[in-house]
Write a protein that holds these residues in place. Structure first.
Motif, PDB file in Angstrom:
ATOM      1  N   UNK A 251       0.855  -1.183   0.000  1.00  0.00           N
ATOM      2  CA  UNK A 251       0.000   0.000   0.000  1.00  0.00           C
ATOM      3  C   UNK A 251       0.893   1.234   0.000  1.00  0.00           C
ATOM      4  N   UNK A 252       0.735   2.079  -0.990  1.00  0.00           N
ATOM      5  CA  UNK A 252       1.487   3.331  -1.057  1.00  0.00           C
ATOM      6  C   UNK A 252       0.510   4.500  -1.069  1.00  0.00           C
ATOM      7  N   UNK A 253       0.784   5.490  -0.242  1.00  0.00           N
ATOM      8  CA  UNK A 253      -0.065   6.680  -0.178  1.00  0.00           C
ATOM      9  C   UNK A 253       0.468   7.747  -1.128  1.00  0.00           C
ATOM     10  N   UNK A 254      -0.423   8.291  -1.961  1.00  0.00           N
ATOM     11  CA  UNK A 254      -0.040   9.369  -2.877  1.00  0.00           C
ATOM     12  C   UNK A 254       0.181  10.654  -2.084  1.00  0.00           C
ATOM     13  N   UNK A 255       1.206  11.462  -2.431  1.00  0.00           N
ATOM     14  CA  UNK A 255       2.227  11.199  -3.451  1.00  0.00           C
ATOM     15  C   UNK A 255       3.327  10.300  -2.908  1.00  0.00           C
ATOM     16  N   UNK A 256       4.044   9.639  -3.809  1.00  0.00           N
ATOM     17  CA  UNK A 256       5.146   8.767  -3.430  1.00  0.00           C
ATOM     18  C   UNK A 256       6.256   8.946  -4.460  1.00  0.00           C
ATOM     19  N   UNK A 257       7.449   8.503  -4.111  1.00  0.00           N
ATOM     20  CA  UNK A 257       8.573   8.664  -5.036  1.00  0.00           C
ATOM     21  C   UNK A 257       8.575   7.533  -6.052  1.00  0.00           C
TER      22      UNK A 257
ATOM     23  N   UNK B 119       6.188 -15.072   2.827  1.00  0.00           N
ATOM     24  CA  UNK B 119       5.439 -13.963   2.213  1.00  0.00           C
ATOM     25  C   UNK B 119       6.377 -12.788   1.952  1.00  0.00           C
ATOM     26  N   UNK B 120       7.631 -13.081   1.634  1.00  0.00           N
ATOM     27  CA  UNK B 120       8.641 -12.033   1.456  1.00  0.00           C
ATOM     28  C   UNK B 120       8.196 -10.994   0.437  1.00  0.00           C
ATOM     29  N   UNK B 121       8.384  -9.724   0.797  1.00  0.00           N
ATOM     30  CA  UNK B 121       7.975  -8.625  -0.067  1.00  0.00           C
ATOM     31  C   UNK B 121       6.556  -8.157   0.170  1.00  0.00           C
ATOM     32  N   UNK B 122       5.796  -8.889   0.953  1.00  0.00           N
ATOM     33  CA  UNK B 122       4.396  -8.558   1.208  1.00  0.00           C
ATOM     34  C   UNK B 122       4.223  -8.083   2.642  1.00  0.00           C
ATOM     35  N   UNK B 123       3.419  -7.034   2.823  1.00  0.00           N
ATOM     36  CA  UNK B 123       3.096  -6.581   4.171  1.00  0.00           C
ATOM     37  C   UNK B 123       2.165  -7.592   4.817  1.00  0.00           C
ATOM     38  N   UNK B 124       2.559  -8.089   5.977  1.00  0.00           N
ATOM     39  CA  UNK B 124       1.689  -8.955   6.767  1.00  0.00           C
ATOM     40  C   UNK B 124       1.151  -8.113   7.923  1.00  0.00           C
ATOM     41  N   UNK B 125      -0.170  -7.950   7.980  1.00  0.00           N
ATOM     42  CA  UNK B 125      -0.752  -7.110   9.026  1.00  0.00           C
ATOM     43  C   UNK B 125      -0.602  -7.792  10.388  1.00  0.00           C
ATOM     44  N   UNK B 126      -0.676  -6.967  11.433  1.00  0.00           N
ATOM     45  CA  UNK B 126      -0.625  -7.519  12.786  1.00  0.00           C
ATOM     46  C   UNK B 126      -1.678  -8.609  12.957  1.00  0.00           C
ATOM     47  N   UNK B 127      -2.869  -8.352  12.467  1.00  0.00           N
ATOM     48  CA  UNK B 127      -3.963  -9.311  12.625  1.00  0.00           C
ATOM     49  C   UNK B 127      -3.643 -10.633  11.942  1.00  0.00           C
TER      50      UNK B 127
ATOM     51  N   UNK C 297      17.240  -4.371   8.256  1.00  0.00           N
ATOM     52  CA  UNK C 297      17.154  -4.397   6.796  1.00  0.00           C
ATOM     53  C   UNK C 297      16.428  -5.635   6.292  1.00  0.00           C
ATOM     54  N   UNK C 298      16.077  -6.539   7.197  1.00  0.00           N
ATOM     55  CA  UNK C 298      15.353  -7.748   6.806  1.00  0.00           C
ATOM     56  C   UNK C 298      13.885  -7.661   7.191  1.00  0.00           C
ATOM     57  N   UNK C 299      13.610  -7.503   8.470  1.00  0.00           N
ATOM     58  CA  UNK C 299      12.225  -7.372   8.933  1.00  0.00           C
ATOM     59  C   UNK C 299      11.919  -5.887   9.091  1.00  0.00           C
ATOM     60  N   UNK C 300      11.062  -5.389   8.208  1.00  0.00           N
ATOM     61  CA  UNK C 300      10.743  -3.956   8.157  1.00  0.00           C
ATOM     62  C   UNK C 300       9.378  -3.702   8.794  1.00  0.00           C
ATOM     63  N   UNK C 301       9.293  -2.650   9.595  1.00  0.00           N
ATOM     64  CA  UNK C 301       8.042  -2.262  10.236  1.00  0.00           C
ATOM     65  C   UNK C 301       7.258  -1.308   9.348  1.00  0.00           C
ATOM     66  N   UNK C 302       5.991  -1.606   9.132  1.00  0.00           N
ATOM     67  CA  UNK C 302       5.058  -0.644   8.557  1.00  0.00           C
ATOM     68  C   UNK C 302       4.229  -0.125   9.721  1.00  0.00           C
TER      69      UNK C 302
ATOM     70  N   UNK D 211       1.847  -3.468  10.255  1.00  0.00           N
ATOM     71  CA  UNK D 211       2.378  -4.814  10.401  1.00  0.00           C
ATOM     72  C   UNK D 211       3.851  -4.861  10.054  1.00  0.00           C
ATOM     73  N   UNK D 212       4.289  -6.003   9.522  1.00  0.00           N
ATOM     74  CA  UNK D 212       5.698  -6.221   9.205  1.00  0.00           C
ATOM     75  C   UNK D 212       5.823  -6.876   7.831  1.00  0.00           C
ATOM     76  N   UNK D 213       7.011  -6.740   7.246  1.00  0.00           N
ATOM     77  CA  UNK D 213       7.312  -7.444   6.012  1.00  0.00           C
ATOM     78  C   UNK D 213       8.761  -7.907   6.050  1.00  0.00           C
ATOM     79  N   UNK D 214       9.020  -9.045   5.427  1.00  0.00           N
ATOM     80  CA  UNK D 214      10.411  -9.428   5.182  1.00  0.00           C
ATOM     81  C   UNK D 214      10.779  -8.815   3.853  1.00  0.00           C
ATOM     82  N   UNK D 215      11.567  -7.759   3.911  1.00  0.00           N
ATOM     83  CA  UNK D 215      11.886  -6.993   2.723  1.00  0.00           C
ATOM     84  C   UNK D 215      13.214  -7.430   2.122  1.00  0.00           C
ATOM     85  N   UNK D 216      14.168  -7.785   2.972  1.00  0.00           N
ATOM     86  CA  UNK D 216      15.462  -8.183   2.451  1.00  0.00           C
ATOM     87  C   UNK D 216      16.160  -7.073   1.712  1.00  0.00           C
ATOM     88  N   UNK D 217      16.206  -5.876   2.326  1.00  0.00           N
ATOM     89  CA  UNK D 217      16.893  -4.746   1.690  1.00  0.00           C
ATOM     90  C   UNK D 217      18.385  -4.998   1.719  1.00  0.00           C
ATOM     91  N   UNK D 218      19.007  -4.892   0.578  1.00  0.00           N
ATOM     92  CA  UNK D 218      20.440  -5.117   0.521  1.00  0.00           C
ATOM     93  C   UNK D 218      21.171  -3.889   1.028  1.00  0.00           C
TER      94      UNK D 218
END
Length: 230
Positions: free
Chosen positions: A101-107, A168-176, A213-218, A222-229
Motif C-alpha cells: 500500500x502506497x499513499x499518494x504522493x510517493x517517489x 510472504x517475502x515482499x508482502x506486508x503482513x498485518x498484525x492481525x 534491513x530484513x524485517x521492516x516495520x510498517x 504490520x511487518x514485512x520481510x523486505x530483504x533490503x540489501x
C-alpha cells in the motif's frame, strides 16, 4: 533477454496513469491501463499482467471490491495506490488481499522498489524445503535457521514468525494476520508479545537490529520481510 514485466494500472485519473506510465517505462516495465473497476478486472483477466497498481476511489466499482473479486481467481501482486492514508483503510486493503500500500504522493524509486519486492515473491512458489537470502538460510523441513552457516537458536514462536514473514517475502503482513497465524483466532490480544518476539528475532538475524534491513516495520500496520540489501 527476459521480457519486460507487465504492470496494469487501474486508476480513473488520466494524469496519474500518464505519470505512472512514464515512470514505470523508465524502469523497464511494460505498462497497461484501465480507467475503472469493471474494465480493470476484464483487462487483468485478458492481458494477464505481472502486477496490478490499484486505486481505491474508482467509478463503477470501488477498489476494495475490485481487489476482493480479483483475489477469487488470481494471486498476482497488487499494490494499492491511494490518497487515503488512514491506518484503518490500509489494514482493510491488506486484509482483503493487497500485497502492499502506497499513499499518494510517493517517489518513483519507492514504487519501483516495492514492485520488484512483491514480484520477487510471485516469481515462483517458495520452496517448501528452504529459503535463502544473503547469509540467511532456512531449512523448513528441518526447522533449522542459519546465518553465515551458523545455526541460530530460535524459540518455536520466533521460528514460526520468521517462517510466516519469509514465505510472504515482499508482502506486508498485518498484525492481525500474523497474530491469528501464530496464536489462533483469538490471538489479537497477543500484540505486546508479538513486538517482543520481533525484537528478539531481529537481534538474532539482523546485522544491526537498531537499523533492520530484513524485517521492516510498517508503522501501525504490520511487518514485512523486505530483504533490503545494505
Amino acid at each position: 533477454m527476459n521480457p519486460a514485466k507487465r504492470i496494469l494500472i487501474i486508476d480513473d485519473e488520466r494524469a496519474i496513469r500518464k505519470l505512472l506510465q512514464v515512470t514505470l517505462t523508465g524502469f523497464g516495465f511494460e505498462v497497461l491501463e484501465a480507467e475503472d473497476g469493471p474494465r480493470g478486472l476484464l483487462e487483468a483477466a485478458h492481458l494477464k499482467p505481472d502486477a496490478l497498481l490499484l486505486d481505491l476511489g474508482l467509478p463503477g466499482m470501488d477498489g476494495l471490491e475490485v481487489l476482493r473479486r480479483f483475489r477469487e481467481w488470481s494471486q498476482i501482486p497488487v499494490i494499492i495506490l491511494s490518497v487515503k492514508g488512514e491506518e484503518e483503510t490500509k489494514i482493510e486493503a491488506l486484509n482483503a488481499g493487497a500485497d502492499d500500500y502506497l499513499t499518494k504522493p510517493f517517489s518513483s524509486n519507492e514504487l519501483a522498489a516495492r514492485l520488484h519486492a512483491v514480484m520477487r515473491r510471485s516469481s515462483g512458489p517458495v520452496s517448501p524445503e528452504k529459503f535463502e537470502w544473503g547469509p540467511l538460510s532456512i531449512d523448513f523441513a528441518g526447522k533449522v535457521v542459519r546465518k553465515a552457516g551458523i545455526i541460530l537458536d530460535l524459540t518455536p514462536t520466533e521460528y514460526h514468525l520468521l517462517r510466516i514473514l519469509t514465505q510472504n517475502a515482499g508482502r506486508v503482513m498485518t498484525h492481525r494476520q500474523i497474530l491469528r497465524e501464530i496464536w489462533g483466532p483469538k490471538g489479537e490480544s497477543q500484540m505486546p508479545h508479538l513486538r517482543v518476539h520481533i525484537t528478539h528475532l531481529r537481534r538474532k538475524i539482523e546485522n544491526d537490529p537498531s537499523h533492520p534491513t530484513l524485517i521492516i516495520t510498517d508503522s501501525g500496520i504490520g511487518y514485512r520481510f523486505e530483504g533490503i540489501e545494505s
